[in-house]
Write a protein that holds these residues in place. Structure first.
Motif, mmCIF file in Angstrom:
data_model
loop_
_atom_site.group_PDB
_atom_site.id
_atom_site.type_symbol
_atom_site.label_atom_id
_atom_site.label_comp_id
_atom_site.label_asym_id
_atom_site.label_seq_id
_atom_site.Cartn_x
_atom_site.Cartn_y
_atom_site.Cartn_z
ATOM 1 N N HIS A 21 -22.797 19.026 24.365
ATOM 2 C CA HIS A 21 -22.963 18.702 22.953
ATOM 3 C C HIS A 21 -21.749 19.271 22.222
ATOM 4 O O HIS A 21 -21.645 20.468 22.010
ATOM 5 C CB HIS A 21 -24.260 19.334 22.436
ATOM 6 C CG HIS A 21 -24.553 19.019 20.995
ATOM 7 N ND1 HIS A 21 -25.813 18.721 20.556
ATOM 8 C CD2 HIS A 21 -23.760 18.969 19.908
ATOM 9 C CE1 HIS A 21 -25.776 18.502 19.250
ATOM 10 N NE2 HIS A 21 -24.537 18.655 18.836
ATOM 11 N N VAL A 22 -20.834 18.376 21.866
ATOM 12 C CA VAL A 22 -19.596 18.789 21.205
ATOM 13 C C VAL A 22 -19.552 18.129 19.834
ATOM 14 O O VAL A 22 -19.745 16.919 19.709
ATOM 15 C CB VAL A 22 -18.356 18.390 22.033
ATOM 16 C CG1 VAL A 22 -17.080 18.787 21.311
ATOM 17 C CG2 VAL A 22 -18.410 19.053 23.410
ATOM 18 N N GLU A 23 -19.306 18.923 18.810
ATOM 19 C CA GLU A 23 -19.301 18.394 17.453
ATOM 20 C C GLU A 23 -18.005 18.776 16.756
ATOM 21 O O GLU A 23 -17.377 19.784 17.072
ATOM 22 C CB GLU A 23 -20.500 18.929 16.666
ATOM 23 C CG GLU A 23 -20.526 20.438 16.525
ATOM 24 C CD GLU A 23 -21.814 20.963 15.920
ATOM 25 O OE1 GLU A 23 -22.857 20.318 16.120
ATOM 26 O OE2 GLU A 23 -21.780 22.009 15.249
ATOM 27 N N VAL A 24 -17.620 17.948 15.786
ATOM 28 C CA VAL A 24 -16.361 18.156 15.073
ATOM 29 C C VAL A 24 -16.647 18.377 13.594
ATOM 30 O O VAL A 24 -17.371 17.592 12.966
ATOM 31 C CB VAL A 24 -15.412 16.955 15.250
ATOM 32 C CG1 VAL A 24 -14.120 17.165 14.470
ATOM 33 C CG2 VAL A 24 -15.105 16.739 16.733
ATOM 34 N N GLN A 25 -16.085 19.441 13.047
ATOM 35 C CA GLN A 25 -16.191 19.710 11.609
ATOM 36 C C GLN A 25 -15.192 18.841 10.863
ATOM 37 O O GLN A 25 -13.994 18.880 11.141
ATOM 38 C CB GLN A 25 -15.900 21.178 11.319
ATOM 39 C CG GLN A 25 -15.931 21.560 9.845
ATOM 40 C CD GLN A 25 -17.338 21.570 9.296
ATOM 41 O OE1 GLN A 25 -18.188 22.319 9.763
ATOM 42 N NE2 GLN A 25 -17.589 20.732 8.300
ATOM 43 N N VAL A 26 -15.698 18.036 9.941
ATOM 44 C CA VAL A 26 -14.822 17.209 9.113
ATOM 45 C C VAL A 26 -14.997 17.593 7.650
ATOM 46 O O VAL A 26 -15.999 18.198 7.260
ATOM 47 C CB VAL A 26 -15.099 15.700 9.298
ATOM 48 C CG1 VAL A 26 -14.729 15.249 10.695
ATOM 49 C CG2 VAL A 26 -16.551 15.367 8.991
ATOM 50 N N PHE A 27 -14.012 17.217 6.854
ATOM 51 C CA PHE A 27 -14.075 17.488 5.425
ATOM 52 C C PHE A 27 -13.363 16.367 4.689
ATOM 53 O O PHE A 27 -12.246 15.976 5.055
ATOM 54 C CB PHE A 27 -13.399 18.832 5.107
ATOM 55 C CG PHE A 27 -14.145 19.642 4.087
ATOM 56 C CD1 PHE A 27 -14.971 20.676 4.466
ATOM 57 C CD2 PHE A 27 -14.041 19.333 2.733
ATOM 58 C CE1 PHE A 27 -15.679 21.409 3.524
ATOM 59 C CE2 PHE A 27 -14.736 20.056 1.793
ATOM 60 C CZ PHE A 27 -15.553 21.105 2.183
ATOM 61 N N GLY A 28 -14.019 15.838 3.675
ATOM 62 C CA GLY A 28 -13.428 14.781 2.869
ATOM 63 C C GLY A 28 -13.416 15.157 1.402
ATOM 64 O O GLY A 28 -14.167 16.037 0.974
ATOM 65 N N ASP A 29 -12.561 14.496 0.619
ATOM 66 C CA ASP A 29 -12.564 14.749 -0.826
ATOM 67 C C ASP A 29 -12.702 13.430 -1.583
ATOM 68 O O ASP A 29 -12.803 12.350 -0.983
ATOM 69 C CB ASP A 29 -11.328 15.542 -1.260
ATOM 70 C CG ASP A 29 -10.013 14.798 -1.022
ATOM 71 O OD1 ASP A 29 -10.024 13.553 -0.939
ATOM 72 O OD2 ASP A 29 -8.965 15.472 -0.919
ATOM 73 N N GLN A 30 -12.711 13.533 -2.900
ATOM 74 C CA GLN A 30 -12.923 12.351 -3.741
ATOM 75 C C GLN A 30 -11.646 11.538 -3.930
ATOM 76 O O GLN A 30 -11.651 10.539 -4.655
ATOM 77 C CB GLN A 30 -13.474 12.797 -5.100
ATOM 78 C CG GLN A 30 -14.811 13.512 -5.001
ATOM 79 C CD GLN A 30 -15.275 14.083 -6.327
ATOM 80 O OE1 GLN A 30 -15.228 13.403 -7.353
ATOM 81 N NE2 GLN A 30 -15.728 15.330 -6.318
ATOM 82 N N HIS A 31 -10.584 11.957 -3.287
ATOM 83 C CA HIS A 31 -9.298 11.260 -3.384
ATOM 84 C C HIS A 31 -9.010 10.417 -2.146
ATOM 85 O O HIS A 31 -7.902 9.913 -1.989
ATOM 86 C CB HIS A 31 -8.175 12.279 -3.592
ATOM 87 C CG HIS A 31 -8.399 13.175 -4.768
ATOM 88 N ND1 HIS A 31 -7.865 12.929 -6.012
ATOM 89 C CD2 HIS A 31 -9.138 14.310 -4.890
ATOM 90 C CE1 HIS A 31 -8.246 13.886 -6.858
ATOM 91 N NE2 HIS A 31 -9.018 14.732 -6.196
ATOM 92 N N GLY A 32 -9.989 10.301 -1.257
ATOM 93 C CA GLY A 32 -9.814 9.493 -0.057
ATOM 94 C C GLY A 32 -9.229 10.232 1.128
ATOM 95 O O GLY A 32 -8.951 9.624 2.162
ATOM 96 N N ASN A 33 -9.039 11.535 0.994
ATOM 97 C CA ASN A 33 -8.498 12.319 2.098
ATOM 98 C C ASN A 33 -9.623 12.807 3.010
ATOM 99 O O ASN A 33 -10.735 13.093 2.551
ATOM 100 C CB ASN A 33 -7.734 13.536 1.567
ATOM 101 C CG ASN A 33 -6.614 13.138 0.629
ATOM 102 O OD1 ASN A 33 -5.780 12.306 0.971
ATOM 103 N ND2 ASN A 33 -6.610 13.714 -0.569
ATOM 104 N N ALA A 34 -9.335 12.940 4.291
ATOM 105 C CA ALA A 34 -10.287 13.509 5.252
ATOM 106 C C ALA A 34 -9.501 14.224 6.347
ATOM 107 O O ALA A 34 -8.447 13.743 6.769
ATOM 108 C CB ALA A 34 -11.179 12.429 5.855
ATOM 109 N N VAL A 35 -10.022 15.365 6.772
ATOM 110 C CA VAL A 35 -9.388 16.148 7.838
ATOM 111 C C VAL A 35 -10.460 16.622 8.802
ATOM 112 O O VAL A 35 -11.658 16.616 8.489
ATOM 113 C CB VAL A 35 -8.636 17.380 7.275
ATOM 114 C CG1 VAL A 35 -7.492 16.951 6.375
ATOM 115 C CG2 VAL A 35 -9.595 18.322 6.544
#
Length: 716
Positions: free
Chosen positions: A249-263
């Protein structure tokens, strides 16, 4: 007012702070604002719509940022730690979560009354509730989470699978259709091929999830999953997936903003689980090569962008032995295990949540997010691992933890004296550690677990020590079937308490008695009182006494002889020990330095509830003290001749009635306790004499649920 620098718009640059062992990052605000059409809003006060550890976690970051925090609490949490930490606190109802922490209108009313600009839902409860996110939006309150559309799309597993497939994210074969009839679901399971995973469409946290190994057991597992899903999510729709044997079970932390960016902030391995719930998590995943890590991260970002994701989210994958990975689900909230990601990236994800929710861009670009070192998180639960990890409840009579520092975090929502309630999740704390590499981090984890001492209820601390010390875990060979595969090694037969431990316990009692006697002498001012001496020196002769301790129900008889030099001779069966030492007290704990036949041992001793608890780096022991006959009552437990409640909980469903004939193993009742469903089965064959509880009633631990009488054959 918000703290200087919390302007909720601005360009951030990263500054590295290098400590002796850990690398931490802080953010310095520059005066330039982004040219953006996104409305930027000020957050001066945040309501935390949760309880326990995560509520305290959010409040700590809010305080650091100069943001006021508002707590909500139920009857069970009037004196809880999160209530004490908050700047303001409001009562919202009775203990059951449906009447308090899940009561959306009550929480919205508190937000308005307290003039909070934002609501942080934590995890669980309302964190992935589309309706609640929309209610916040309608009332002009910032929901610190993704748009309700993303929660909806990712919360319905059948929809999320279709979206992911279209976005080029690999998915596991399964059935996610609208036909929810028993026959259709069973036909699909047969088509996919057993074993299959039965999952609640709106599930999460292991709720509403069952594995069917064969066609024979499919129906029972389906019904159980549906009941639990209905109770947890008010939706019993199911999907069927192929169960991958020994997956990671491998999961990835993602983060997005209101400007269309995601990392992405790299992966976590959460493979070691019980009851489909995580128990130890780590970052990064052991043995995962940089190329696979990059592909995981890029797939997770595609998943986030496919639903215009904003805020913290986790994309969960199943990974096979060849490191092929397949989308499972997306958790549209902050995960329980987010601290391990923070430790290896030097970030504060709650701070990111607050800033992004207020309209700022993600503080770092993908290239600026660096991976350093290794981190583990161990979830410390009130549960009995030796009884199928049965969750428990009760008071924390004694609680001491390892010291927190830059490489060790204690994430908790309880203190000594608090009660672990039957109404909520039984997690006591999260122990999070960091080091330069996996081997060093694992060593630190074990060292800290040895210092985590709890008295008052059963915990999984000793099991976590056993698990983290297993050779295959040390090698990083983890998978979701790890505990069942190595069950015999992780749960070895209980050994008799060592005689060294018995000597330490006896010495502790003698030294405590000596301290009490000397205190009596000082108070009484009668140095000739026969009660004013515990040295064993009566008329200048050696004095012996007998002491009985308990190893479970086994009595251990000891003969103790006081020596003139202040040491003791202890006889246990055929073995003799020369024992000496001293005791020091810190708070409610006694620390013993004990010499046994010339070898020095150090341990902590806690005496509570007719028992001695010894804690040392070698492990922990519980040694009983016999209750005097004149204090012991007549046992009323006896042989119930039926089934008893394994814990305090609510009777959800009753399958039998008086007069029914049943076989051993037949289901009698379903009990809901600690947010989990437990099926109570018949301990033997017989006829139901009496059912003591109806559906909806609450039963205390060890209460008789059903009385049985053995069926007498006609020949008798």
């Amino acid at each position: 007012m918000a703290a200087p620098g919390f302007v909720l718009a601005g360009e951030w640059r990263r500054q590295a702070l290098r400590g002796l062992q850990c690398q931490k990052w802080i953010w310095a605000l520059e005066g330039k604002r982004y040219a953006s059409t996104t409305k930027q809003r000020n957050i001066e006060k945040v309501l935390v719509a949760n309880r326990g550890e995560i509520a305290c976690r959010v409040m700590r970051t809010a305080r650091k940022m100069g943001v006021k925090s508002v707590a909500v609490y139920s009857d069970a949490d009037r004196n809880a730690m999160h209530v004490a930490m908050a700047d303001e606190a409001y009562y919202i109802g009775p203990a059951p979560s449906q009447q308090s922490y899940l009561a959306m209108e009550k929480i919205i009313q508190v937000a308005k009354k307290s003039a909070a600009q934002a609501i942080h839902p934590g995890y669980g409860f309302l964190s992935e509730n589309t309706e609640f996110a929309e209610l916040c939006n309608q009332d002009g309150i910032i929901f610190i989470g993704p748009p309700s559309s993303a929660i909806r799309d990712m919360g319905i597993k059948s929809t999320s699978k279709a979206i992911m497939s279209a976005a080029g994210v690999p998915v596991v074969e399964g059935y996610h259709g609208e036909d929810q009839s028993d026959s259709c679901l069973q036909e699909q399971a047969q088509r996919i091929g057993y074993p299959v995973m039965i999952k609640a469409v709106r599930g999460g946290g292991g709720k509403g999830m069952r594995i069917a190994l064969s066609d024979k057991e499919f129906q029972e597992q389906l019904e159980s999953a549906r009941r639990e899903a209905k109770k947890s999510f008010n939706d019993d729709a199911m999907l069927i997936e192929k169960f991958v044997d020994k997956p990671r079970h491998v999961e990835v932390q993602v983060f997005g903003d209101q400007h269309g960016n995601a990392v992405y902030l790299f992966e976590r391995d959460c493979s070691v689980q019980r009851r489909h719930q995580k128990i130890i998590e780590e970052a990064p995943g052991p043995g995962i090569k940089p190329e696979v890590r990059r592909k995981l991260g890029e797939a997770a970002v595609r998943a986030a962008k496919a639903v215009n994701y904003v805020g913290a989210g986790t994309v969960e994958f199943i990974m096979d032995s060849e490191h092929n990975f397949y989308f499972m689900e997306m958790n549209t909230r902050l995960q329980v295990e987010h601290p391990v990601t923070e430790m290896v990236t030097g970030t504060d994800l709650v701070e990111w949540q607050l800033r992004v929710a207020a309209g700022e861009r993600i503080p770092l670009t993908q290239e600026e997010i660096l991976l350093k070192g290794h981190a583990f998180e161990a979830r410390i639960y009130a549960e009995d691992p030796n009884n199928n990890f049965m969750p428990g409840a009760g008071p924390l009579l004694h609680l001491s933890t390892p010291p927190a520092d830059s490489c060790t975090r204690i994430e908790t929502g309880v203190r000594q004296g608090d009660e672990v309630s039957i109404y909520y999740d039984p997690m006591i704390a999260k122990l999070v550690v960091w080091a330069e590499d996996r081997e060093a981090a694992l060593r630190r984890l074990r060292y800290c677990l040895q210092q985590y001492n709890i008295v008052g209820l059963s915990t999984n601390v000793d099991f976590l020590l056993s698990l983290s010390g297993h050779r295959e875990f040390e090698a990083g060979n983890v998978h979701t079937n790890f505990i069942p595969q190595y069950y015999d090694e992780l749960f070895p037969p209980k050994k008799a308490i060592s005689k060294v431990a018995l000597c330490q316990a006896a010495l502790g009692l003698l030294l405590r008695e000596k301290i009490a006697t000397e205190a009596f002498r000082v108070r009484s001012r009668d140095k000739f009182s026969p009660f004013a001496s515990s040295s064993g020196r009566r008329l200048n002769i050696l004095y012996s006494r007998n002491l009985t301790l308990l190893d479970g129900e086994n009595k251990i008889n000891m003969t103790i002889t006081y020596r003139h030099d202040g040491s003791y001779d202890m006889q246990i069966q055929d073995d003799s020990f020369q024992v000496s030492g001293d005791i020091s007290r810190t708070g409610a704990s006694d620390y013993i330095r004990c010499s046994i036949n010339g070898v020095v041992y150090k341990s902590k001793l806690v005496v509570l509830d007719e028992a001695i608890y010894l804690f040392s780096l070698e492990g922990s022991e519980q040694i009983g003290l016999p209750v005097p006959k004149y204090l012991s009552g007549v046992s009323t437990a006896g042989d119930q001749g039926g089934a008893v409640a394994p814990m305090t909980g609510t009777i959800e469903k009753v399958f039998v009635k008086a007069g029914d004939k049943i076989q051993a193993g037949d289901p009698l009742m379903v009990m809901i306790a600690m947010k989990m469903e437990h099926t109570i089965r018949a301990p033997k064959a017989g006829i139901i004499k009496k059912v003591h509880y109806q559906e909806g009633s609450q039963a205390n631990r060890h209460a008789p649920l059903v009385e049985l009488i053995e069926e007498v054959s006609e020949s008798e």
